[in-house]
Design a protein around this motif. Structure first.
Motif, PDB file in Angstrom:
ATOM      1  N   ALA A  32       0.843  -1.195   0.000  1.00  0.00           N
ATOM      2  CA  ALA A  32       0.000   0.000   0.000  1.00  0.00           C
ATOM      3  C   ALA A  32       0.876   1.243   0.000  1.00  0.00           C
ATOM      4  CB  ALA A  32      -0.921   0.010   1.216  1.00  0.00           C
ATOM      5  N   GLN A  33       0.528   2.198  -0.849  1.00  0.00           N
ATOM      6  CA  GLN A  33       1.252   3.462  -0.949  1.00  0.00           C
ATOM      7  C   GLN A  33       0.285   4.576  -0.558  1.00  0.00           C
ATOM      8  OE1 GLN A  33       4.460   3.150  -2.086  1.00  0.00           O
ATOM      9  NE2 GLN A  33       5.096   5.286  -1.979  1.00  0.00           N
ATOM     10  N   LEU A  34       0.544   5.206   0.595  1.00  0.00           N
ATOM     11  CA  LEU A  34      -0.342   6.250   1.099  1.00  0.00           C
ATOM     12  C   LEU A  34       0.320   7.612   0.907  1.00  0.00           C
ATOM     13  CD1 LEU A  34      -1.472   4.611   4.473  1.00  0.00           C
ATOM     14  CD2 LEU A  34      -2.471   4.348   2.195  1.00  0.00           C
ATOM     15  N   PRO A  35      -0.209   8.454   0.028  1.00  0.00           N
ATOM     16  CA  PRO A  35       0.369   9.791  -0.153  1.00  0.00           C
ATOM     17  C   PRO A  35       0.024  10.705   1.013  1.00  0.00           C
ATOM     18  CG  PRO A  35      -1.578   9.530  -1.517  1.00  0.00           C
ATOM     19  CD  PRO A  35      -1.336   8.197  -0.882  1.00  0.00           C
ATOM     20  N   CYS A  36       0.937  11.581   1.348  1.00  0.00           N
ATOM     21  CA  CYS A  36       0.702  12.549   2.419  1.00  0.00           C
ATOM     22  C   CYS A  36      -0.201  13.659   1.880  1.00  0.00           C
ATOM     23  CB  CYS A  36       2.026  13.120   2.916  1.00  0.00           C
ATOM     24  SG  CYS A  36       1.842  14.307   4.270  1.00  0.00           S
ATOM     25  N   GLU A  37      -1.393  13.793   2.474  1.00  0.00           N
ATOM     26  CA  GLU A  37      -2.382  14.749   1.996  1.00  0.00           C
ATOM     27  C   GLU A  37      -2.274  16.108   2.680  1.00  0.00           C
ATOM     28  OE1 GLU A  37      -4.444  14.284  -0.481  1.00  0.00           O
ATOM     29  OE2 GLU A  37      -3.782  12.220  -0.822  1.00  0.00           O
ATOM     30  N   ALA A  38      -1.227  16.321   3.470  1.00  0.00           N
ATOM     31  CA  ALA A  38      -1.068  17.607   4.152  1.00  0.00           C
ATOM     32  C   ALA A  38      -0.707  18.695   3.142  1.00  0.00           C
ATOM     33  CB  ALA A  38       0.012  17.501   5.220  1.00  0.00           C
ATOM     34  N   PRO A  39      -1.362  19.853   3.192  1.00  0.00           N
ATOM     35  CA  PRO A  39      -1.008  20.952   2.279  1.00  0.00           C
ATOM     36  C   PRO A  39       0.392  21.484   2.575  1.00  0.00           C
ATOM     37  CG  PRO A  39      -2.564  21.701   3.941  1.00  0.00           C
ATOM     38  CD  PRO A  39      -2.458  20.215   4.109  1.00  0.00           C
ATOM     39  N   ARG A  40       1.062  21.972   1.561  1.00  0.00           N
ATOM     40  CA  ARG A  40       2.442  22.445   1.713  1.00  0.00           C
ATOM     41  C   ARG A  40       2.503  23.966   1.565  1.00  0.00           C
ATOM     42  NH1 ARG A  40       4.899  17.505   0.160  1.00  0.00           N
ATOM     43  NH2 ARG A  40       3.301  15.945   0.651  1.00  0.00           N
ATOM     44  N   ASP A  41       3.351  24.547   2.365  1.00  0.00           N
ATOM     45  CA  ASP A  41       3.676  25.962   2.221  1.00  0.00           C
ATOM     46  C   ASP A  41       5.069  26.035   1.612  1.00  0.00           C
ATOM     47  OD1 ASP A  41       4.187  28.645   2.369  1.00  0.00           O
ATOM     48  OD2 ASP A  41       3.562  28.878   4.456  1.00  0.00           O
ATOM     49  N   PRO A  42       5.195  26.465   0.372  1.00  0.00           N
ATOM     50  CA  PRO A  42       6.508  26.457  -0.286  1.00  0.00           C
ATOM     51  C   PRO A  42       7.540  27.352   0.392  1.00  0.00           C
ATOM     52  CG  PRO A  42       4.899  27.678  -1.584  1.00  0.00           C
ATOM     53  CD  PRO A  42       4.134  26.999  -0.492  1.00  0.00           C
ATOM     54  N   GLN A  43       7.106  28.258   1.235  1.00  0.00           N
ATOM     55  CA  GLN A  43       8.037  29.156   1.906  1.00  0.00           C
ATOM     56  C   GLN A  43       8.525  28.606   3.250  1.00  0.00           C
ATOM     57  OE1 GLN A  43       6.038  32.927   2.207  1.00  0.00           O
ATOM     58  NE2 GLN A  43       6.087  33.316  -0.008  1.00  0.00           N
ATOM     59  N   VAL A  44       8.057  27.416   3.624  1.00  0.00           N
ATOM     60  CA  VAL A  44       8.422  26.824   4.912  1.00  0.00           C
ATOM     61  C   VAL A  44       9.284  25.592   4.673  1.00  0.00           C
ATOM     62  CG1 VAL A  44       7.571  25.742   7.023  1.00  0.00           C
ATOM     63  CG2 VAL A  44       6.338  27.675   6.025  1.00  0.00           C
ATOM     64  N   THR A  45      10.379  25.501   5.419  1.00  0.00           N
ATOM     65  CA  THR A  45      11.226  24.306   5.392  1.00  0.00           C
ATOM     66  C   THR A  45      10.856  23.446   6.595  1.00  0.00           C
ATOM     67  OG1 THR A  45      13.033  25.535   4.341  1.00  0.00           O
ATOM     68  CG2 THR A  45      13.585  23.441   5.404  1.00  0.00           C
ATOM     69  N   TYR A  46      10.174  22.367   6.341  1.00  0.00           N
ATOM     70  CA  TYR A  46       9.676  21.531   7.427  1.00  0.00           C
ATOM     71  C   TYR A  46      10.812  20.722   8.045  1.00  0.00           C
ATOM     72  CZ  TYR A  46       5.143  22.827   5.547  1.00  0.00           C
ATOM     73  OH  TYR A  46       4.054  23.548   5.117  1.00  0.00           O
ATOM     74  N   GLU A  47      10.722  20.563   9.360  1.00  0.00           N
ATOM     75  CA  GLU A  47      11.786  19.885  10.101  1.00  0.00           C
ATOM     76  C   GLU A  47      11.584  18.374  10.172  1.00  0.00           C
ATOM     77  OE1 GLU A  47      11.733  21.777  13.877  1.00  0.00           O
ATOM     78  OE2 GLU A  47      12.868  23.533  13.189  1.00  0.00           O
ATOM     79  N   ALA A  48      10.342  17.928  10.174  1.00  0.00           N
ATOM     80  CA  ALA A  48      10.071  16.495  10.314  1.00  0.00           C
ATOM     81  C   ALA A  48       8.715  16.177   9.709  1.00  0.00           C
ATOM     82  CB  ALA A  48      10.104  16.069  11.781  1.00  0.00           C
ATOM     83  N   VAL A  49       8.522  14.901   9.433  1.00  0.00           N
ATOM     84  CA  VAL A  49       7.237  14.398   8.962  1.00  0.00           C
ATOM     85  C   VAL A  49       6.913  13.142   9.764  1.00  0.00           C
ATOM     86  CG1 VAL A  49       8.359  13.085   7.111  1.00  0.00           C
ATOM     87  CG2 VAL A  49       5.912  13.574   6.969  1.00  0.00           C
ATOM     88  N   SER A  50       5.663  12.993  10.128  1.00  0.00           N
ATOM     89  CA  SER A  50       5.262  11.822  10.911  1.00  0.00           C
ATOM     90  C   SER A  50       3.935  11.293  10.393  1.00  0.00           C
ATOM     91  CB  SER A  50       5.140  12.168  12.404  1.00  0.00           C
ATOM     92  OG  SER A  50       4.080  13.085  12.616  1.00  0.00           O
ATOM     93  N   CYS A 110      -1.050  12.311   8.292  1.00  0.00           N
ATOM     94  CA  CYS A 110       0.310  12.757   8.012  1.00  0.00           C
ATOM     95  C   CYS A 110       0.465  14.179   8.548  1.00  0.00           C
ATOM     96  CB  CYS A 110       0.574  12.710   6.507  1.00  0.00           C
ATOM     97  SG  CYS A 110       2.144  13.460   6.011  1.00  0.00           S
ATOM     98  N   ILE A 111       1.556  14.434   9.258  1.00  0.00           N
ATOM     99  CA  ILE A 111       1.814  15.763   9.826  1.00  0.00           C
ATOM    100  C   ILE A 111       3.176  16.249   9.360  1.00  0.00           C
ATOM    101  CG2 ILE A 111       2.096  17.124  11.927  1.00  0.00           C
ATOM    102  CD1 ILE A 111       0.302  15.199  13.379  1.00  0.00           C
ATOM    103  N   LEU A 112       3.209  17.454   8.849  1.00  0.00           N
ATOM    104  CA  LEU A 112       4.456  18.125   8.503  1.00  0.00           C
ATOM    105  C   LEU A 112       4.775  19.110   9.622  1.00  0.00           C
ATOM    106  CD1 LEU A 112       3.871  18.838   4.698  1.00  0.00           C
ATOM    107  CD2 LEU A 112       5.235  17.013   5.718  1.00  0.00           C
ATOM    108  N   TRP A 113       5.894  18.878  10.291  1.00  0.00           N
ATOM    109  CA  TRP A 113       6.271  19.683  11.452  1.00  0.00           C
ATOM    110  C   TRP A 113       7.109  20.873  10.996  1.00  0.00           C
ATOM    111  CZ3 TRP A 113       4.096  18.341  16.038  1.00  0.00           C
ATOM    112  CH2 TRP A 113       3.550  17.051  16.116  1.00  0.00           C
ATOM    113  N   ALA A 114       6.577  22.066  11.260  1.00  0.00           N
ATOM    114  CA  ALA A 114       7.235  23.306  10.836  1.00  0.00           C
ATOM    115  C   ALA A 114       8.097  23.864  11.968  1.00  0.00           C
ATOM    116  CB  ALA A 114       6.186  24.328  10.417  1.00  0.00           C
ATOM    117  N   PRO A 115       9.025  24.756  11.654  1.00  0.00           N
ATOM    118  CA  PRO A 115       9.837  25.384  12.704  1.00  0.00           C
ATOM    119  C   PRO A 115       8.973  26.247  13.616  1.00  0.00           C
ATOM    120  CG  PRO A 115      10.804  25.696  10.522  1.00  0.00           C
ATOM    121  CD  PRO A 115       9.428  25.164  10.312  1.00  0.00           C
TER     122      PRO A 115
END
Length: 206
Positions: A32-50, A110-115
């Protein structure tokens, strides 16, 4: 009045479409391949993904994997899941689950952890694993003869061990009884032949 109902129906449709959670369906034991559906902010460099699995009534989260995007280190919860879970190396942050079972079915987040000072982003997706019970039944039917043979062999060896132990105990008991009877017979014979014999005082000489 009709326009009001029509507008309400359109609004409900748009709202329902907006909050609809995408689904991925696979057959048991498939990947199974589950894509991360979290929206992205191109101006943010995310520190981690969980990734986490939503269990219970939907309020409890069970984290399954976390990846530090700065050093690439991955953490698995529990550690036994290492090998069956894998995060994609690209920026899609997809979760790959190998050898899926019915236990893997459920809602994943899916969570994208921002600074600090930036907003975290999250998204959800539903995984449906089908056909597991049918596959198990087919495997049982396929190996039913082998399982029956192994069961019969196991019962045979258990009975063999049991009767071997019983026969050994019976042999030791019979041997002890025979020695005792022989000793008593000799004692009676000597007593009848020599009533005052000193052998009666020293039975070890027998």
């Amino acid at each position: 009045m009709i326009c009001v109902y029509l507008c309400l129906a359109v609004w409900c449709f748009i709202r329902g479409t907006a909050v609809a959670i995408p689904e991925v369906e696979v057959t048991c034991t498939e990947e199974a391949q589950l894509p991360c559906e979290a929206p992205r902010d191109p101006q943010v460099t995310y520190e981690a993904v969980s990734w986490h699995k939503i269990v219970g009534n939907g309020e409890e989260l069970a984290e399954v994997i976390r990846k530090n995007l700065e050093n690439g280190v991955e953490y698995y919860y529990p550690k036994e899941l290492n090998g069956s879970l894998q995060l994609s190396s690209d920026t899609s942050y997809s979760l790959k689950i190998t050898n899926t079972t019915s236990h893997n079915s459920g809602t994943y987040g899916c969570i994208l952890w921002a600074p600090a000072g930036k907003h975290n982003q999250s998204g959800s997706i539903i995984l449906k694993v089908t056909g597991c019970s049918e596959r198990l039944d087919e495997k049982f039917k396929k190996y039913r003869a082998e399982l029956l043979l192994l069961s019969c062999l196991g019962i045979f060896y258990l009975l063999l061990i049991f009767f071997t132990c019983v026969s050994n105990v019976f042999y030791m008991f019979a041997f002890a009884v025979s020695k005792y009877l022989v000793y008593q017979w000799k004692l009676v014979s000597i007593s009848s032949l020599w009533p005052n014999s000193e052998f009666l005082v020293c039975p070890n000489l027998l």
